[in-house]
Design a protein around this motif. Structure first.
Motif, PDB file in Angstrom:
ATOM      1  N   LEU A   9      39.957  37.524  43.931  1.00  0.00           N
ATOM      2  CA  LEU A   9      40.171  37.345  42.497  1.00  0.00           C
ATOM      3  C   LEU A   9      39.360  36.164  41.997  1.00  0.00           C
ATOM      4  O   LEU A   9      39.284  35.138  42.670  1.00  0.00           O
ATOM      5  CB  LEU A   9      41.656  37.100  42.228  1.00  0.00           C
ATOM      6  CG  LEU A   9      42.616  38.117  42.854  1.00  0.00           C
ATOM      7  CD1 LEU A   9      44.046  37.604  42.789  1.00  0.00           C
ATOM      8  CD2 LEU A   9      42.484  39.452  42.173  1.00  0.00           C
ATOM      9  N   THR A  10      38.786  36.284  40.807  1.00  0.00           N
ATOM     10  CA  THR A  10      37.996  35.174  40.276  1.00  0.00           C
ATOM     11  C   THR A  10      38.063  35.136  38.756  1.00  0.00           C
ATOM     12  O   THR A  10      38.255  36.168  38.106  1.00  0.00           O
ATOM     13  CB  THR A  10      36.528  35.249  40.737  1.00  0.00           C
ATOM     14  OG1 THR A  10      35.849  34.065  40.308  1.00  0.00           O
ATOM     15  CG2 THR A  10      35.824  36.477  40.205  1.00  0.00           C
ATOM     16  N   ASP A  11      37.930  33.943  38.226  1.00  0.00           N
ATOM     17  CA  ASP A  11      37.755  33.762  36.780  1.00  0.00           C
ATOM     18  C   ASP A  11      36.357  33.237  36.482  1.00  0.00           C
ATOM     19  O   ASP A  11      36.062  32.830  35.383  1.00  0.00           O
ATOM     20  CB  ASP A  11      38.825  32.827  36.209  1.00  0.00           C
ATOM     21  CG  ASP A  11      38.725  31.395  36.724  1.00  0.00           C
ATOM     22  OD1 ASP A  11      37.854  31.109  37.584  1.00  0.00           O
ATOM     23  OD2 ASP A  11      39.513  30.547  36.276  1.00  0.00           O
ATOM     24  N   GLY A  12      35.495  33.247  37.499  1.00  0.00           N
ATOM     25  CA  GLY A  12      34.129  32.760  37.360  1.00  0.00           C
ATOM     26  C   GLY A  12      33.990  31.280  37.682  1.00  0.00           C
ATOM     27  O   GLY A  12      32.882  30.787  37.882  1.00  0.00           O
ATOM     28  N   VAL A  13      35.112  30.567  37.739  1.00  0.00           N
ATOM     29  CA  VAL A  13      35.105  29.137  38.078  1.00  0.00           C
ATOM     30  C   VAL A  13      35.654  28.943  39.486  1.00  0.00           C
ATOM     31  O   VAL A  13      35.090  28.217  40.288  1.00  0.00           O
ATOM     32  CB  VAL A  13      35.919  28.313  37.051  1.00  0.00           C
ATOM     33  CG1 VAL A  13      35.967  26.850  37.437  1.00  0.00           C
ATOM     34  CG2 VAL A  13      35.337  28.489  35.658  1.00  0.00           C
ATOM     35  N   ILE A  14      36.770  29.597  39.752  1.00  0.00           N
ATOM     36  CA  ILE A  14      37.352  29.590  41.095  1.00  0.00           C
ATOM     37  C   ILE A  14      37.453  31.020  41.583  1.00  0.00           C
ATOM     38  O   ILE A  14      37.431  31.967  40.799  1.00  0.00           O
ATOM     39  CB  ILE A  14      38.748  28.932  41.129  1.00  0.00           C
ATOM     40  CG1 ILE A  14      39.712  29.702  40.224  1.00  0.00           C
ATOM     41  CG2 ILE A  14      38.656  27.455  40.794  1.00  0.00           C
ATOM     42  CD1 ILE A  14      41.159  29.406  40.488  1.00  0.00           C
ATOM     43  N   GLN A  15      37.564  31.165  42.891  1.00  0.00           N
ATOM     44  CA  GLN A  15      37.783  32.472  43.492  1.00  0.00           C
ATOM     45  C   GLN A  15      38.925  32.341  44.483  1.00  0.00           C
ATOM     46  O   GLN A  15      38.991  31.371  45.248  1.00  0.00           O
ATOM     47  CB  GLN A  15      36.534  32.958  44.215  1.00  0.00           C
ATOM     48  CG  GLN A  15      36.732  34.311  44.868  1.00  0.00           C
ATOM     49  CD  GLN A  15      35.534  34.764  45.679  1.00  0.00           C
ATOM     50  OE1 GLN A  15      34.860  33.953  46.295  1.00  0.00           O
ATOM     51  NE2 GLN A  15      35.287  36.057  45.675  1.00  0.00           N
ATOM     52  N   LEU A  16      39.828  33.293  44.464  1.00  0.00           N
ATOM     53  CA  LEU A  16      40.894  33.386  45.449  1.00  0.00           C
ATOM     54  C   LEU A  16      40.528  34.511  46.404  1.00  0.00           C
ATOM     55  O   LEU A  16      40.240  35.627  45.972  1.00  0.00           O
ATOM     56  CB  LEU A  16      42.231  33.710  44.789  1.00  0.00           C
ATOM     57  CG  LEU A  16      42.739  32.759  43.723  1.00  0.00           C
ATOM     58  CD1 LEU A  16      44.089  33.234  43.205  1.00  0.00           C
ATOM     59  CD2 LEU A  16      42.842  31.345  44.242  1.00  0.00           C
ATOM     60  N   ARG A  17      40.531  34.192  47.681  1.00  0.00           N
ATOM     61  CA  ARG A  17      40.303  35.226  48.682  1.00  0.00           C
ATOM     62  C   ARG A  17      41.006  34.793  49.962  1.00  0.00           C
ATOM     63  O   ARG A  17      41.240  33.596  50.189  1.00  0.00           O
ATOM     64  CB  ARG A  17      38.821  35.486  48.903  1.00  0.00           C
ATOM     65  CG  ARG A  17      38.026  34.356  49.504  1.00  0.00           C
ATOM     66  CD  ARG A  17      36.564  34.791  49.749  1.00  0.00           C
ATOM     67  NE  ARG A  17      35.840  33.795  50.457  1.00  0.00           N
ATOM     68  CZ  ARG A  17      34.984  32.925  49.918  1.00  0.00           C
ATOM     69  NH1 ARG A  17      34.740  32.958  48.624  1.00  0.00           N
ATOM     70  NH2 ARG A  17      34.360  32.040  50.670  1.00  0.00           N
ATOM     71  N   PRO A  18      41.363  35.754  50.799  1.00  0.00           N
ATOM     72  CA  PRO A  18      42.074  35.403  52.027  1.00  0.00           C
ATOM     73  C   PRO A  18      41.268  34.436  52.899  1.00  0.00           C
ATOM     74  O   PRO A  18      40.046  34.526  52.988  1.00  0.00           O
ATOM     75  CB  PRO A  18      42.250  36.749  52.721  1.00  0.00           C
ATOM     76  CG  PRO A  18      42.273  37.730  51.592  1.00  0.00           C
ATOM     77  CD  PRO A  18      41.258  37.196  50.617  1.00  0.00           C
ATOM     78  N   LEU A  19      41.996  33.516  53.520  1.00  0.00           N
ATOM     79  CA  LEU A  19      41.377  32.584  54.462  1.00  0.00           C
ATOM     80  C   LEU A  19      41.004  33.322  55.733  1.00  0.00           C
ATOM     81  O   LEU A  19      41.686  34.254  56.154  1.00  0.00           O
ATOM     82  CB  LEU A  19      42.346  31.457  54.804  1.00  0.00           C
ATOM     83  CG  LEU A  19      42.662  30.476  53.680  1.00  0.00           C
ATOM     84  CD1 LEU A  19      43.896  29.653  54.022  1.00  0.00           C
ATOM     85  CD2 LEU A  19      41.470  29.578  53.422  1.00  0.00           C
ATOM     86  N   THR A  20      39.916  32.886  56.357  1.00  0.00           N
ATOM     87  CA  THR A  20      39.493  33.415  57.650  1.00  0.00           C
ATOM     88  C   THR A  20      39.280  32.231  58.591  1.00  0.00           C
ATOM     89  O   THR A  20      39.287  31.065  58.168  1.00  0.00           O
ATOM     90  CB  THR A  20      38.184  34.214  57.537  1.00  0.00           C
ATOM     91  OG1 THR A  20      37.115  33.310  57.210  1.00  0.00           O
ATOM     92  CG2 THR A  20      38.289  35.315  56.484  1.00  0.00           C
ATOM     93  N   GLN A  21      39.050  32.537  59.849  1.00  0.00           N
ATOM     94  CA  GLN A  21      38.806  31.464  60.816  1.00  0.00           C
ATOM     95  C   GLN A  21      37.576  30.628  60.437  1.00  0.00           C
ATOM     96  O   GLN A  21      37.512  29.450  60.775  1.00  0.00           O
ATOM     97  CB  GLN A  21      38.660  32.040  62.224  1.00  0.00           C
ATOM     98  CG  GLN A  21      39.965  32.547  62.806  1.00  0.00           C
ATOM     99  CD  GLN A  21      41.033  31.470  62.911  1.00  0.00           C
ATOM    100  OE1 GLN A  21      40.768  30.284  63.125  1.00  0.00           O
ATOM    101  NE2 GLN A  21      42.280  31.884  62.747  1.00  0.00           N
ATOM    102  N   ALA A  22      36.641  31.203  59.718  1.00  0.00           N
ATOM    103  CA  ALA A  22      35.465  30.446  59.276  1.00  0.00           C
ATOM    104  C   ALA A  22      35.856  29.322  58.310  1.00  0.00           C
ATOM    105  O   ALA A  22      35.085  28.380  58.115  1.00  0.00           O
ATOM    106  CB  ALA A  22      34.458  31.384  58.607  1.00  0.00           C
TER     107      ALA A  22
END
Length: 172
Positions: A9-22
């Motif tokens: 999900l994004t508003d163009g300023v921040i993005q929410l996405r699941p965390l990964t080991q990276a």
């Protein structure tokens, strides 16, 4: 049965996405004493962060009740925090409990990567529910400021096993 794709999900300023080991090293580096005190009861290690991310990934794979997202700055793809929606913690099907940690900078507790207009978007991920709820210790000023910036309304102070908690609710 195939699971729905994991959202970003994004508003163009921040993005929410699941965390990964990276993301584990950046997550560990972003943790400060306040975050450790309120969210994990003590400083994390590389191993505990990796284990937590494994659990978050498992929740996504199995359709479990917890949805954890990293909060990323769209301008540089830097991890600047996280938010977790727990669909079962409150035992109320109309609300989801939200936990969050933003990697703060500065004495006033601001994070330069999260402008005030984006705070509500951080908490809008769990759309399956009518509202979100968060709780904070009364002395955790940074957490309370985040809840207020995100449009949560204070509904009272409650006793829980950990002591007093200020409860905030935000209708979605």
């Amino acid at each position: 049965m195939e699971r729905a794709p994991i959202p970003s999900l994004t508003d163009g300023v921040i993005q929410l996405r699941p965390l990964t080991q990276a993301d584990a090293a950046a997550h560990l580096a972003g943790e400060d004493e306040e975050m450790a005190k309120w969210l994990s009861g003590g400083r994390s290690t590389a191993a505990t962060v990796q284990t937590a991310i494994d659990k978050f990934e498992e929740q996504w794979r199995t359709g479990g009740p917890r949805r954890a997202f990293g909060v990323f700055d769209c301008s540089n793809d830097q991890l600047i925090g996280f938010v977790e929606a727990n669909l079962e913690l409150l035992g109320n099907s109309a609300e989801v409990n939200v936990s969050y940690g933003i990697f703060f900078h500065g004495e006033d507790g601001d994070s330069p990567g999260v402008p005030s207009t984006s705070w509500p978007n951080i908490f809008a991920a769990p759309r399956r529910r009518e509202g979100s709820s968060c709780r904070s210790a009364p002395e955790n000023g940074r957490s309370i400021r985040v809840a207020e910036r995100a449009g949560f309304a204070r509904v009272g102070v409650h006793e829980v096993a950990e002591g007093q908690r200020v409860r905030y609710v935000r209708k979605l």
